[in-house]
Scaffold this active site. Structure first.
Site, mmCIF file in Angstrom:
data_model
loop_
_atom_site.group_PDB
_atom_site.id
_atom_site.type_symbol
_atom_site.label_atom_id
_atom_site.label_comp_id
_atom_site.label_asym_id
_atom_site.label_seq_id
_atom_site.Cartn_x
_atom_site.Cartn_y
_atom_site.Cartn_z
ATOM 1 N N TYR A 26 0.669 -1.191 0.095
ATOM 2 C CA TYR A 26 -0.336 0.156 -0.109
ATOM 3 C C TYR A 26 0.515 1.671 0.066
ATOM 4 O O TYR A 26 0.611 2.692 -0.546
ATOM 5 C CB TYR A 26 -0.621 -0.004 1.100
ATOM 6 C CG TYR A 26 -2.320 -1.209 1.626
ATOM 7 C CD1 TYR A 26 -2.462 -1.255 -0.041
ATOM 8 C CD2 TYR A 26 -2.019 -1.543 1.971
ATOM 9 C CE1 TYR A 26 -3.977 -2.755 0.125
ATOM 10 C CE2 TYR A 26 -2.585 -2.921 2.608
ATOM 11 C CZ TYR A 26 -3.728 -2.968 1.309
ATOM 12 O OH TYR A 26 -4.300 -4.296 1.381
ATOM 13 N N ARG A 90 21.858 -4.223 25.180
ATOM 14 C CA ARG A 90 20.581 -4.872 25.577
ATOM 15 C C ARG A 90 20.462 -2.992 24.840
ATOM 16 O O ARG A 90 19.010 -2.506 25.910
ATOM 17 C CB ARG A 90 19.832 -4.876 26.521
ATOM 18 C CG ARG A 90 19.856 -6.363 27.251
ATOM 19 C CD ARG A 90 19.912 -7.401 25.949
ATOM 20 N NE ARG A 90 18.229 -7.391 25.695
ATOM 21 C CZ ARG A 90 18.653 -8.751 24.691
ATOM 22 N NH1 ARG A 90 19.054 -8.650 23.585
ATOM 23 N NH2 ARG A 90 16.778 -8.312 24.320
ATOM 24 N N HIS A 91 21.120 -1.730 24.377
ATOM 25 C CA HIS A 91 20.288 -0.739 24.541
ATOM 26 C C HIS A 91 20.576 -0.265 22.878
ATOM 27 O O HIS A 91 22.074 -0.155 22.237
ATOM 28 C CB HIS A 91 21.376 0.149 25.120
ATOM 29 C CG HIS A 91 21.217 1.172 25.932
ATOM 30 N ND1 HIS A 91 21.205 2.496 25.206
ATOM 31 C CD2 HIS A 91 20.339 2.244 26.643
ATOM 32 C CE1 HIS A 91 20.672 3.310 25.276
ATOM 33 N NE2 HIS A 91 20.165 3.644 26.547
ATOM 34 N N ASP A 92 19.830 0.695 22.076
ATOM 35 C CA ASP A 92 20.450 0.253 20.693
ATOM 36 C C ASP A 92 20.885 1.611 20.685
ATOM 37 O O ASP A 92 21.459 1.681 19.849
ATOM 38 C CB ASP A 92 18.350 0.900 19.918
ATOM 39 C CG ASP A 92 17.918 1.529 20.473
ATOM 40 O OD1 ASP A 92 18.451 2.095 21.926
ATOM 41 O OD2 ASP A 92 16.518 1.868 20.100
ATOM 42 N N HIS A 164 -30.918 10.963 6.120
ATOM 43 C CA HIS A 164 -31.658 9.955 6.892
ATOM 44 C C HIS A 164 -31.617 8.733 6.306
ATOM 45 O O HIS A 164 -32.307 7.566 6.686
ATOM 46 C CB HIS A 164 -32.591 9.984 7.519
ATOM 47 C CG HIS A 164 -32.784 11.071 8.106
ATOM 48 N ND1 HIS A 164 -32.823 10.887 10.002
ATOM 49 C CD2 HIS A 164 -33.590 12.282 7.862
ATOM 50 C CE1 HIS A 164 -33.192 12.753 10.512
ATOM 51 N NE2 HIS A 164 -33.437 13.374 9.601
ATOM 52 N N GLN A 246 12.454 14.088 30.092
ATOM 53 C CA GLN A 246 14.026 13.354 29.539
ATOM 54 C C GLN A 246 13.435 13.154 27.704
ATOM 55 O O GLN A 246 14.159 13.156 26.959
ATOM 56 C CB GLN A 246 13.844 11.333 29.439
ATOM 57 C CG GLN A 246 14.826 11.054 29.015
ATOM 58 C CD GLN A 246 15.214 9.548 30.041
ATOM 59 O OE1 GLN A 246 14.369 8.516 29.540
ATOM 60 N NE2 GLN A 246 16.762 9.742 30.734
ATOM 61 N N SER A 294 -15.426 -9.817 -8.866
ATOM 62 C CA SER A 294 -15.709 -10.603 -8.198
ATOM 63 C C SER A 294 -15.208 -12.211 -9.375
ATOM 64 O O SER A 294 -15.839 -12.500 -10.112
ATOM 65 C CB SER A 294 -17.738 -11.396 -8.201
ATOM 66 O OG SER A 294 -17.757 -12.545 -7.390
ATOM 67 N N ARG A 334 9.108 10.806 32.530
ATOM 68 C CA ARG A 334 9.311 9.516 31.188
ATOM 69 C C ARG A 334 9.442 8.482 32.205
ATOM 70 O O ARG A 334 9.794 8.131 32.921
ATOM 71 C CB ARG A 334 9.970 9.771 29.983
ATOM 72 C CG ARG A 334 11.779 9.231 29.709
ATOM 73 C CD ARG A 334 11.630 8.162 30.087
ATOM 74 N NE ARG A 334 11.053 7.283 28.224
ATOM 75 C CZ ARG A 334 12.080 7.141 27.097
ATOM 76 N NH1 ARG A 334 13.043 7.269 27.310
ATOM 77 N NH2 ARG A 334 11.264 6.874 26.583
#
Length: 492
Positions: A26, A90-92, A164, A246, A294, A334
């Site tokens: 998409y 363990r810390h990007d 309506h 932070q 269809s 935070r």
């Protein structure tokens, strides 16, 4: 526990991993890149360069050679090495600090100097939001431009109006399109405001107090303030948030996603209308020569583009709640429970909006109107709508209003029974013509039943609306519209 194994020969291929339909079906390549790892981490590196440049300008011991070394590595990212570092630490952010330090050993001592993780994380998010809005606004302007042409072309073509979902007074095809346009213009205003309101987080430190930078600059508050301003300028922002925790306030995300969610509501309403009109065979979205409606019913012309828009728009609408809830639970300066949610919500909001606008533009570039079908439907309802005009004509010809009203009431109920109980056409006018009482106005019936006399100021309203409200928006994007309005070829 159920274990699902892929065939051995396919294991490890892209077809054995989840892939978002936003990227495979998409959204545009431009918006996908905006939220890509390459864009994200190269922006981190740019931010480290901006920080180093500003710190050097303000007197810290940073060399031109160190900055040049960092500039040579902006796009040269070793993703595998970063992944290995992240497994360990363990810390990007620190994983990418180590990866960049390995690539730029001379600059290693000054990378991320004084900064907290949110310096690169939050500022990159703000840049990404800004660029995302820069991509969406011209697409929205292209939709507005094309739909305005459609509204102007059909501003005088009468069509049944509905309240309506029941037949009401006539409107015109163009007037109905102007209602869609009016909502889209509100969306342009909301997205523009969100874009213009974006600021830069800048350099604020661990809890937003800039304490680490005060230490770097030996308590010189003026230099720390100048650093904050200079880094924002280098990143392309005129303004910055003067107070943060932070992170920058997640209220900012909420405002942006709210604008995108509002766009989703607009598109859903518009495309639902198109689906209803397609069901009546009055207006259709484009349908390609080889398109299949269809698998079982070859004659069908399903409004699949409008259905796609509604499906995507519905998802876009729901993302507002995510952004609102994330902001609501940010405790004190935070908490990290925003991170995983924002990785999904922000990207999906922009990718979904992008995909929705691309599909909507494709629809607007090929809308088809069937005037004869519209006229037939009007003819089925107009006799009832014309009863008051018939009464007034009889009064002007010398008739008694109350007598005329009763005769029309009886004939209307008889004609209504033919339609509802016997499935026949509305024959009210034939009944009027056969009743000698109405002989004085028989020659006026064609004029009385002229559909164009039932649309009020609709054509003028469309013209005024386009000139006063639509044209200024289109002019605002004149320099990018030629590119944005190019014919859209949809993915699958």
């Amino acid at each position: 526990m159920v274990t699902i194994d892929a065939p051995v020969e396919l294991q490890g291929t892209e077809y054995c991993n989840y892939r978002s339909p936003l990227s495979t079906r998409y959204a545009s390549k431009e918006m996908q890149y905006n939220f890509s790892d390459q864009k994200k981490f190269s922006t981190w590196r740019k931010l480290w360069i901006y920080l180093a440049k500003a710190e050097k300008e303000l007197g810290l011991d940073i060399t031109d050679e160190q900055i040049s070394e960092l500039e040579s590595a902006i796009h040269d990212i070793d993703f595998a090495a970063a992944a290995e570092h992240e497994k360990k630490v363990r810390h990007d952010v620190m994983a990418h600090v180590h990866t960049l330090a390995e690539r730029c050993p001379h600059a290693a001592p000054i990378i991320h100097l004084g900064a907290t993780s949110c310096y690169v994380g939050d500022n990159t998010d703000l840049i990404t939001l800004k660029h995302g809005l820069d991509l969406l606004l011209p697409r929205l302007a292209a939709v507005i431009s094309r739909l305005a042409k459609f509204a102007d072309e059909y501003k005088s073509l009468p069509i049944l109006g509905f309240t309506h979902l029941q037949p009401a007074q006539l409107t015109t095809v163009g007037k109905r399109a102007s209602l869609w346009l009016s909502d889209l213009i509100m969306d342009e205003r909301a997205l523009s405001r969100a874009r213009d309101d974006l600021r830069f987080r800048g350099v604020k430190g661990t809890t937003g107090t800039q304490a680490s930078f005060m230490q770097l600059f030996k308590g010189d508050s003026a230099k720390v303030r100048a650093l904050d301003k200079r880094v924002a300028e280098l990143a392309g922002f005129e303004k910055r948030y003067l107070v943060t925790g932070q992170t920058y306030s997640r209220k900012v995300d909420l405002e942006v996603v709210a604008a995108l969610s509002g766009l989703g509501a607009t598109v859903h309403k518009m495309c639902s209308d198109i689906r209803l009109l397609a069901s009546r065979k009055e207006v259709e979205e484009p349908f390609e020569a080889s398109q299949i409606g269809s698998s079982a019913m070859p004659y069908k012309r399903n409004p699949m583009r409008s259905e796609r828009c509604c499906a995507l728009a519905r998802h876009l609408i729901t993302l507002h709640a995510n952004a609102a809830n994330t902001h609501a639970v940010q405790w004190l300066e935070r908490t990290l429970d925003d991170s995983a949610n924002r990785r999904i919500t922000l990207a999906e909001a922009f990718l979904t909006a992008d995909a929705t606008l691309l599909t909507l533009l494709n629809i607007c570039q090929g809308l088809v109107v069937y005037p004869k079908v519209i006229a037939r439907h009007i003819a089925q309802e107009l006799p009832f709508m014309a009863t008051e005009n018939i009464i007034m004509a009889m009064v002007q010809a010398g008739g008694d209003r109350q007598v005329c009203h009763e005769k029309i009431r009886v004939l209307s109920h008889e004609a209504g029974a033919q339609v509802k109980q016997h499935g026949k056409d509305n024959d009210l006018i034939d009944r009027v013509k056969k009743d000698a009482y109405f002989a004085p106005i028989i020659s006026q019936l064609d004029r009385i039943l002229d559909a164009s006399t039932f649309i009020g100021r609709a054509p003028e309203q469309v013209t005024e609306f386009i000139e006063e409200e639509v044209d200024p928006i289109v002019s605002k994007y004149a320099c990018v519209l030629k590119e944005a309005e190019k014919p859209v070829t949809l993915n699958i």
